[in-house]
Design a protein around this motif. Sequence first.
Motif, short mmCIF file in Angstrom:
data_model
loop_
_atom_site.label_atom_id
_atom_site.label_comp_id
_atom_site.label_asym_id
_atom_site.label_seq_id
_atom_site.Cartn_x
_atom_site.Cartn_y
_atom_site.Cartn_z
N PRO A 1 0.82 -1.23 0.00
CA PRO A 1 0.00 0.00 0.00
C PRO A 1 0.84 1.27 0.00
O PRO A 1 0.44 2.28 -0.58
N GLY A 2 2.04 1.19 0.61
CA GLY A 2 2.88 2.38 0.68
C GLY A 2 3.80 2.56 -0.51
O GLY A 2 4.59 3.51 -0.56
N GLY A 3 3.73 1.64 -1.48
CA GLY A 3 4.59 1.76 -2.65
C GLY A 3 5.21 0.44 -3.04
O GLY A 3 4.86 -0.62 -2.51
N GLU A 4 6.15 0.48 -3.98
CA GLU A 4 6.82 -0.72 -4.46
C GLU A 4 8.23 -0.76 -3.86
O GLU A 4 8.96 0.22 -3.92
N PHE A 5 8.58 -1.92 -3.31
CA PHE A 5 9.86 -2.06 -2.64
C PHE A 5 10.58 -3.31 -3.14
O PHE A 5 9.96 -4.26 -3.64
N GLY A 6 11.89 -3.29 -2.99
CA GLY A 6 12.69 -4.45 -3.39
C GLY A 6 12.83 -5.42 -2.22
O GLY A 6 13.31 -5.05 -1.15
#
Length: 286
Positions: A249-254
């Motif tokens: 929900p807070g964004g795309e992360f690796g």
Amino acid sequence: MTDAPTTATTTGRTSPIPAAVDELWDHRGDLTTGDSEVLRVVVEALDLLDSGRSRVAWVDPGSDEVVVDERARRAILLSFRLFPMRETAIGPFRQHDRLPLKSAFPGVRLVPGAIARYGCYLAPGTVLMPSFVNIGAHVGAGTLVDTWATVGSCAQVGENVHVSGGAGLGGVLEPAGAVPVVVEDDAFVGSRSIVVEGARVRRGAKLGAGVLLTGTSRVFDAETGQELPRGEAPAWSVCVNATRPRSFPGGEFGMSCLLVIKQLAPGERHDKLLLDSLFREHGSAV
């Protein structure tokens, strides 16, 4: 999606640890440190682990599963409860602990600063640089545990393995059924790599520096994109740390994963110069 490695547990009939350990475990809340007979049973069990006549886990050659001897693990946990705290000294080094240090090292090279606790097994030909090997660990012949590396409780390390400087093989004593880390013969664990939570490094696998491998780590083949069994470095492969994108929900992360950049054909062995080149090409190191 692929499953995590499978395991099995021994029965009382297959464990070399005395069956009396199970009875003590069932009544562990009532045990006291002053009972000499209870201590004798636990010490007998730890002596079997210390000498290599028993071990906490191993790979079954028929099923290829990691088999765990829960009775051996119970004996270790009982020792923490029953052995009294005491201060001991070896040369200028002092310790205040429940367990003594390992005292017998036939055929082992132990460099000053290396620590091995009673109840771990070191096969002849093992070399310990200033490092730490915990109770229940089993280290095979010809293996090098390099400077500041850690072999955690019950971790199983095969023959001719190199555990590089600062690498950590996680320990596991609880909960019941938890699987120890297994590093098989001829493997290489790169500097500052972490292998924990029952992860398995199969025979001949090479991990680059800084790899993080857990029992649930996702593993991918760099050439095909295929997902491989979780928590395992495949046999005779070259692996590096990588990330894969995941949306939240807070964004795309690796998110961390293991990337297999080369896998050898059956019977093929690693070429040292090519191996070094592969690691450098992918921003890793031996």
